[in-house]
Design an enzyme around this catalytic site. Structure first.
Site, PDB file in Angstrom:
ATOM      1  N   ASP A  93       0.866  -1.175   0.000  1.00 38.57           N
ATOM      2  CA  ASP A  93       0.000   0.000   0.000  1.00 38.57           C
ATOM      3  C   ASP A  93       0.899   1.219   0.000  1.00 38.57           C
ATOM      4  O   ASP A  93       2.021   1.192   0.483  1.00 38.57           O
ATOM      5  CB  ASP A  93      -0.944  -0.007   1.198  1.00 38.57           C
ATOM      6  CG  ASP A  93      -1.955   1.131   1.097  1.00 38.57           C
ATOM      7  OD1 ASP A  93      -2.243   1.546  -0.047  1.00 38.57           O
ATOM      8  OD2 ASP A  93      -2.428   1.619   2.134  1.00 38.57           O
ATOM      9  N   ASP A 268      -8.197  -7.073   1.005  1.00 33.13           N
ATOM     10  CA  ASP A 268      -7.254  -7.132   2.115  1.00 33.13           C
ATOM     11  C   ASP A 268      -7.964  -6.491   3.283  1.00 33.13           C
ATOM     12  O   ASP A 268      -8.872  -5.677   3.100  1.00 33.13           O
ATOM     13  CB  ASP A 268      -5.979  -6.333   1.834  1.00 33.13           C
ATOM     14  CG  ASP A 268      -6.170  -4.856   2.112  1.00 33.13           C
ATOM     15  OD1 ASP A 268      -6.783  -4.184   1.271  1.00 33.13           O
ATOM     16  OD2 ASP A 268      -5.754  -4.387   3.196  1.00 33.13           O
ATOM     17  N   CYS A 306     -13.430 -26.560  10.810  1.00 29.27           N
ATOM     18  CA  CYS A 306     -12.190 -25.944  10.327  1.00 29.27           C
ATOM     19  C   CYS A 306     -11.041 -26.931  10.413  1.00 29.27           C
ATOM     20  O   CYS A 306     -10.902 -27.653  11.403  1.00 29.27           O
ATOM     21  CB  CYS A 306     -11.880 -24.709  11.166  1.00 29.27           C
ATOM     22  SG  CYS A 306     -10.334 -23.887  10.695  1.00 29.27           S
ATOM     23  N   CYS A 308      -7.805 -26.098  10.359  1.00 28.33           N
ATOM     24  CA  CYS A 308      -6.548 -25.423  10.686  1.00 28.33           C
ATOM     25  C   CYS A 308      -5.865 -26.048  11.905  1.00 28.33           C
ATOM     26  O   CYS A 308      -6.489 -26.762  12.688  1.00 28.33           O
ATOM     27  CB  CYS A 308      -6.776 -23.932  10.911  1.00 28.33           C
ATOM     28  SG  CYS A 308      -7.241 -23.476  12.596  1.00 28.33           S
ATOM     29  N   CYS A 311      -7.657 -25.378  15.254  1.00 29.82           N
ATOM     30  CA  CYS A 311      -8.901 -26.117  15.477  1.00 29.82           C
ATOM     31  C   CYS A 311      -8.681 -27.621  15.589  1.00 29.82           C
ATOM     32  O   CYS A 311      -9.446 -28.319  16.245  1.00 29.82           O
ATOM     33  CB  CYS A 311      -9.897 -25.808  14.365  1.00 29.82           C
ATOM     34  SG  CYS A 311     -10.526 -24.129  14.472  1.00 29.82           S
ATOM     35  N   HIS A 337      -5.751 -19.183  12.956  1.00 24.32           N
ATOM     36  CA  HIS A 337      -7.109 -19.617  12.634  1.00 24.32           C
ATOM     37  C   HIS A 337      -7.864 -18.611  11.763  1.00 24.32           C
ATOM     38  O   HIS A 337      -8.469 -18.973  10.752  1.00 24.32           O
ATOM     39  CB  HIS A 337      -7.947 -19.893  13.882  1.00 24.32           C
ATOM     40  CG  HIS A 337      -9.402 -20.028  13.552  1.00 24.32           C
ATOM     41  ND1 HIS A 337      -9.943 -21.185  13.037  1.00 24.32           N
ATOM     42  CD2 HIS A 337     -10.407 -19.103  13.532  1.00 24.32           C
ATOM     43  CE1 HIS A 337     -11.214 -20.976  12.737  1.00 24.32           C
ATOM     44  NE2 HIS A 337     -11.520 -19.728  13.029  1.00 24.32           N
TER      45      HIS A 337
END
Length: 372
Positions: A93, A268, A306, A308, A311, A337
């Site tokens: 940015d 984003d 989930c 991940c 999790c 997560h």
RNA sequence: GGUGGGGUUCCCGAGUGGCCAAAGGGAACAGACUGUAAAUCUGUCGGCAUACGCCUUCGGAGGUUCAAAUCCUCCCCCCACCA
């Protein structure tokens, strides 16, 4: 074969698009969410973590990296990719958001922005050209033009003047780094606040400049969801169809679904990472505030749907304990997560567009998140 | 045994006659967070009541006073130093 900036649309589902954007550090499958790594790091995570969760591209920030450690120092170390050991694409940015968020410690003029360093109070000046020079030093794959991100509540006259200046700045950025002069690509940013005709005008002016992609800026700056969606649906479908469209700084899972439905390809937002650090976690059934007392002895996973690391291995009771104890692992596990969740959402979105079931997917999340 | 200091709302800790349900911090409880000045910020935090307000509370028991966490008496604990 492909060159940076190439954009190929593979499938569409109403206005939603499934595409590939090429950059110097590889292809990006869109729609995509880009984790924010302002200071050359996605807070609390390693590049390995990000690779594991299949992050395709991350953000860096011109203003922050210019102030510390300094863009030239980064350049001497071979650029941001090498410095941060991140091998995939990076979007930087421009500092345009800081024009908005640091309103109290900055001064705007046609020439550029004077910022006060939030670190030591020292004065620094960004011209549009300077913002590009910095991004060249950082070596990002996608550079953003310096713009004025106009906050909510500004009147029409101000917004109009601002948008005209943002256009002139955009032209100066492009002139400073003409298309094809390197393997970095550049996106223009549509402003115009909450005035549809001004949004149209901003876009018309920007269309005349040869950017590899176009972004929508100035949303999620304090307006209501309704106002934001109104502008989003008005302007997003009008951005050049054959180029990537990026909705800057947005948003919640529902905002992203809404953006995709309006034809946006890239997003984003600091929400998943910041909220993770502040105890709010996104799950397939809605938001979970992990600090709540009700989770103290809850041995179930944060989100059973989930896959991940967090999790698969920890209970809500443990995650709550880590948060309450302000343990560093809390930030890491929570951030892991939330970003995994966002990236998985994008994966589902891409698949749904290919399958022509995007509408159903959106409805599913709207049910879980209750219209935001 | 003597001398001095002290016991305050869940914890630490201000408060020495009314402006005190009692500063401040912590903990706890809840909320916010959208191109990161954010591991940050906000609210609540004795009980009851929508509210005016009422009730209970400052180691314990009495007392002085229109009025006490604050003054007096006795008692119970704790700490420091001296024996």
């Amino acid at each position: 074969m492909t060159k940076p900036g190439d954009f190929t649309i593979h499938a569409t589902d109403n206005l939603a698009r499934r595409a590939t954007l090429s950059t110097a550090h590889g292809d990006i499958q869109t729609p995509i969410f880009m984790p924010v790594g302002t200071q050359g790091t996605v807070k609390s995570l390693t590049p390995l973590d990000l690779e594991e969760m299949e992050a395709q591209i991350i953000l860096g920030n011109t203003y922050h990296l210019y102030l510390r450690p300094g863009d030239e120092l980064v350049a001497r170390r071979g650029g941001l990719h090498k410095f941060a050991n991140w091998k995939r694409p990076i979007l930087t940015d421009s500092g345009g958001f800081q024009v908005f968020s640091l309103e109290g410690i900055r001064k705007l003029s046609e020439e550029g922005v004077e910022f006060r360093s939030y670190i030591d109070g020292s004065k620094h000046f960004f011209s549009p050209e300077k913002a590009i020079d910095i991004q060249m030093n950082l070596g990002s794959d996608i550079m953003m033009v310096l713009d004025e991100c106009v906050g909510y509540g500004n009147d029409r006259a101000y917004t109009e003047k601002s948008l005209e200046m943002t256009t002139r700045w955009a032209q100066r950025c492009r002139d400073h780094y003409p298309k094809g002069s390197g393997d970095q690509i550049m996106f223009g940013i549509v402003q115009g606040g909450f005035y549809k005709d001004l949004r149209d005008r901003s876009l018309e002016q920007l269309r005349g400049i040869d950017f590899e992609g176009f972004a929508i800026g100035g949303l999620s700056v304090g307006e209501s969801t309704e106002e934001m969606y109104d502008i989003l649906h008005h302007i997003a479908p009008k951005l050049p169809h054959e180029k990537p469209r990026y909705l800057m700084g947005v948003g919640t899972p529902l905002d992203i679904l809404e953006g995709v439905s309006a034809g946006v390809d890239m997003f984003d937002c600091v929400l998943p990472s910041r909220n993770a650090r502040n105890g709010t976690l996104f799950t397939s059934t809605g938001k979970v505030n992990i600090k709540r007392a009700e989770y103290a002895e809850d041995d179930s996973p944060l989100d059973p749907n989930c896959g991940c690391y967090t999790c698969r291995n920890f209970t809500k009771a443990y995650l709550r304990h880590l948060y309450m104890a302000k343990e560093l692992l809390s930030y890491r596990l929570n951030t892991y997560h939330n970003l995994y969740f966002y990236l998985d959402l994008m994966k589902q979105i891409r698949k749904a567009i290919e399958d022509g079931t995007f509408r159903e997917l959106k409805a599913k999340y709207e049910a879980a998140y209750g219209q935001r």
